[in-house]
Motif scaffolding. Structure first.
Motif, PDB file in Angstrom:
ATOM      1  N   UNK A 288       0.832  -1.207   0.000  1.00 19.08           N
ATOM      2  CA  UNK A 288       0.000   0.000   0.000  1.00 19.08           C
ATOM      3  C   UNK A 288       0.865   1.256   0.000  1.00 19.08           C
ATOM      4  N   UNK A 289       1.913   1.259   0.836  1.00 19.28           N
ATOM      5  CA  UNK A 289       2.772   2.449   0.915  1.00 19.28           C
ATOM      6  C   UNK A 289       3.440   2.712  -0.430  1.00 19.28           C
ATOM      7  N   UNK A 290       3.968   1.653  -1.053  1.00 19.51           N
ATOM      8  CA  UNK A 290       4.649   1.853  -2.337  1.00 19.51           C
ATOM      9  C   UNK A 290       3.661   2.281  -3.420  1.00 19.51           C
ATOM     10  N   UNK A 291       2.456   1.685  -3.402  1.00 20.70           N
ATOM     11  CA  UNK A 291       1.449   2.080  -4.409  1.00 20.70           C
ATOM     12  C   UNK A 291       1.070   3.553  -4.217  1.00 20.70           C
ATOM     13  N   UNK A 292       0.945   3.973  -2.955  1.00 17.69           N
ATOM     14  CA  UNK A 292       0.624   5.384  -2.695  1.00 17.69           C
ATOM     15  C   UNK A 292       1.746   6.274  -3.217  1.00 17.69           C
TER      16      UNK A 292
ATOM     17  N   UNK B  48       5.212  -6.685  -5.743  1.00 16.38           N
ATOM     18  CA  UNK B  48       3.869  -6.637  -6.337  1.00 16.38           C
ATOM     19  C   UNK B  48       3.459  -5.194  -6.651  1.00 16.38           C
ATOM     20  N   UNK B  49       3.794  -4.256  -5.748  1.00 14.70           N
ATOM     21  CA  UNK B  49       3.419  -2.855  -5.998  1.00 14.70           C
ATOM     22  C   UNK B  49       4.070  -2.374  -7.294  1.00 14.70           C
ATOM     23  N   UNK B  50       5.330  -2.727  -7.479  1.00 15.63           N
ATOM     24  CA  UNK B  50       6.054  -2.306  -8.690  1.00 15.63           C
ATOM     25  C   UNK B  50       5.394  -2.913  -9.925  1.00 15.63           C
ATOM     26  N   UNK B  51       5.067  -4.228  -9.814  1.00 15.22           N
ATOM     27  CA  UNK B  51       4.455  -4.919 -10.964  1.00 15.22           C
ATOM     28  C   UNK B  51       3.075  -4.344 -11.274  1.00 15.22           C
ATOM     29  N   UNK B  52       2.312  -4.029 -10.234  1.00 22.24           N
ATOM     30  CA  UNK B  52       0.976  -3.449 -10.445  1.00 22.24           C
ATOM     31  C   UNK B  52       1.134  -2.099 -11.161  1.00 22.24           C
ATOM     32  N   UNK B  53       2.103  -1.314 -10.692  1.00 26.72           N
ATOM     33  CA  UNK B  53       2.350  -0.004 -11.298  1.00 26.72           C
ATOM     34  C   UNK B  53       2.720  -0.181 -12.770  1.00 26.72           C
TER      35      UNK B  53
ATOM     36  N   UNK C 199       0.244   1.249 -15.520  1.00 30.74           N
ATOM     37  CA  UNK C 199       0.838   2.350 -16.271  1.00 30.74           C
ATOM     38  C   UNK C 199       0.749   2.058 -17.761  1.00 30.74           C
ATOM     39  N   UNK C 200       1.150   0.833 -18.126  1.00 28.45           N
ATOM     40  CA  UNK C 200       1.114   0.439 -19.533  1.00 28.45           C
ATOM     41  C   UNK C 200      -0.321   0.538 -20.043  1.00 28.45           C
ATOM     42  N   UNK C 201      -1.239   0.012 -19.250  1.00 28.36           N
ATOM     43  CA  UNK C 201      -2.631   0.004 -19.701  1.00 28.36           C
ATOM     44  C   UNK C 201      -3.170   1.422 -19.829  1.00 28.36           C
ATOM     45  N   UNK C 202      -2.763   2.275 -18.892  1.00 25.45           N
ATOM     46  CA  UNK C 202      -3.227   3.654 -18.946  1.00 25.45           C
ATOM     47  C   UNK C 202      -2.734   4.291 -20.248  1.00 25.45           C
TER      48      UNK C 202
END
Ligand code: FAD
Ligand code: SF4
Length: 467
Positions: free
Chosen positions: A154-158, A449-454, A458-461
């Protein structure tokens, strides 16, 4: 420059005093001690300790800042990669990680990296917090569980700019940091402060929400969360399946420690959760959890507390420091002994029947297999038996999320590089994936996981693809 081979010792509460209170055992360095210890670091050109840390803290850099007296800067460097440093400085198995790689360990004692991390983190926590909420990109990500894996993700995603929402089943966030690890090793106030720091990043924590019951993973995705991270831990206790395990007075270590730490059972009746104290307590197991349960039982007022472990002390998985502290406090170690039956009267435990063991050839874990010695069984009087023989992931989430693949023992299967599960957009990490492990490994998985989600969002955006 002469090499200082011994590390600066850290003050501790005396065993006789501390076994009667829940206050922290290790008292931390003073500023002078921290600077003195930091000055032992020879600032290797190619430091090996950084790779030994699962979140790759820039160790020599922060130690150099401490040596120069710049503690604020040291804390900033640590925080760039570790969102829970005061916790890690206390409970990480540093002796197997960063400190195991320190070159000074070849001839003398490695730098006390964990103690220095703790010192810098505590120093920063004492100061007024400055909130720096990152600018939000408005994309919502859900995180299940508020243990070290969920908090870190959560912290990294934020920090990447996402709206991170943590959903936690208990009424208080922190996972094992709050309900498992006792106050005398990890003060609650400090965990709360580090969690406040994560909330300052804009992370929202929703407590009393059980994913799989209150709402499912699929429903979260339908409600507009673009990805989900599962950090639900491994809170399902294992038992031995021996006769008598259902008697009153038999606890799983999980339940026992939760009653004490989270529900404050030691303050009954001011708090409403009861716990049986008993004068003779057996704790079955040899890991950190067993040591915590045994030392808690002593502090509750038990007169005799025994660790019952089927291998020898050499094979015990607990940290050496925990074994040392437990022994100093008077815990008795019954090694090469295994329970075969719990004996009771009127529904309550009165004793434990054990058998002596010897070690045979190494098994699949590489440790020598314990073998029963026929006819060596004996009975000991006992009021309480605490089972600390491991835990598994709780099946609730998996059973309510049909596309999630799991191992036969319940761990969620993920892609190791990204933490993505078999269900697109759903990631997992920490004990829910590995089974019971460590705080820092759970944090490392949250970061991955936060990095991978980003990367994925990001790519999808950029491609304007809805997930
Ligand atoms: P957890 O910390 O277990 O957090 C999971 C969270 O998810 C919990 O808050 C839980 O309530 C929540 N949750 C579960 N299911 C749901 C659901 N369906 N919906 C919503 N929320 C849910 N490690 C060390 O490194 N050093 C130590 O000294 C150490 N000592 C330990 C002592 C004890 C007593 C215990 C039990 C563990 C210890 N560990 C130690 C291990 C370490 O604490 C764990 O490996 C670590 O906490 C795992 O982190 P996690 O985030 O994966 O899970
Ligand atoms: Fe060592 Fe843990 Fe700190 Fe990393 S986080 S430097 S492993 S104590």
């Amino acid at each position: 420059m002469s090499l200082e081979l011994k590390r600066v010792p850290m003050a501790e509460q005396e065993p006789e005093a501390r076994k009667h209170n829940f206050d922290e055992v290790s008292l931390g360095y003073t500023l002078e001690e921290a600077i003195q210890e930091a000055k032992r670091c020879i600032q290797c050109k190619r430091p090996r300790c950084v790779a030994g840390c699962p979140v790759n803290i820039r160790i020599p850099e922060f130690i150099d800042q401490i040596a120069q007296g710049n503690i604020d800067r040291a804390a900033e460097i640590i925080k760039e990669t570790n969102n829970l440093p005061a916790i890690c400085g206390r409970v990480c198995p540093q002796e197997e990680q960063c400190e195991a790689k320190c070159i000074l360990g070849v001839k003398g004692e490695p730098i006390a990296i964990g103690r220095l991390e703790r010192f810098a983190a505590d120093y920063a926590l004492e100061k007024e917090r400055e909130s720096q909420v990152p600018v939000s990109n408005g994309i919502k990500v859900a995180i299940v569980g508020s243990g070290p894996a969920g908090l870190t993700a959560a912290a990294d995603l934020a920090k990447y700019g996402y709206e991170a929402h943590i959903f936690e089943a208990f009424h208080e966030p922190g996972g094992v940091l709050i309900y498992g690890i006792p106050e005398f090793r990890l003060p609650e106030s400090l965990v709360r402060k580090e969690i406040e720091g994560i909330k300052d990043l804009g992370v929202k924590i929703h407590t009393n929400i059980i994913i799989g019951k209150t709402i499912t993973i699929d429903e979260l995705l339908e409600q507009g969360f673009k990805a989900v991270f599962i950090g639900s831990g491994a809170g399902l206790p294992r038992f031995m399946n021996i006769p008598g395990e259902n008697l009153n007075g038999v606890y799983s270590a999980n339940e026992y420690l939760t009653r004490i730490n989270l529900m404050k059972a030691y303050d009954f009746p001011n708090n409403h959760t009861p716990i049986k104290v008993g004068s003779r307590v057996a704790v079955v197991g040899g890991g950190n959890v067993a040591m915590d349960a045994a030392r808690s039982a002593l502090r509750l007022g038990a007169e005799e507390v025994r660790i019952v472990y089927r291998r020898s002390e050499e094979e015990m998985p607990a940290r050496l420091e925990e074994i040392h502290h437990a022994r100093e406090e008077g815990i008795i170690f019954d090694t090469l002994v295994n329970p075969v039956e719990i004996i009771g009267e009127n529904g309550w435990v009165t004793g434990i029947k054990c058998i002596r063991m010897e070690l045979g050839e190494p098994d699949s874990s590489g440790r020598r297999r314990p073998i029963e010695i026929p006819g060596s069984d004996f009975i000991q009087d006992m009021d309480i038996v605490i089972m600390a023989i491991g835990t598994s992931p709780n099946p609730l989430i998996v059973s309510t999320t049909p596309d999630l693949k799991v191992h036969s023992w319940g761990g969620i299967i993920v892609d190791e590089e990204t933490g993505e599960t078999s269900k697109e957009g759903v990631y997992a990490g920490g004990d829910a994936v590995t089974g019971a492990a460590t705080v820092i490994l759970a944090m490392g998985a949250g970061k991955t996981a936060a990095k991978a989600i980003h990367e994925k969002l990001k790519v999808r955006e950029d491609q304007l693809l809805p997930l």
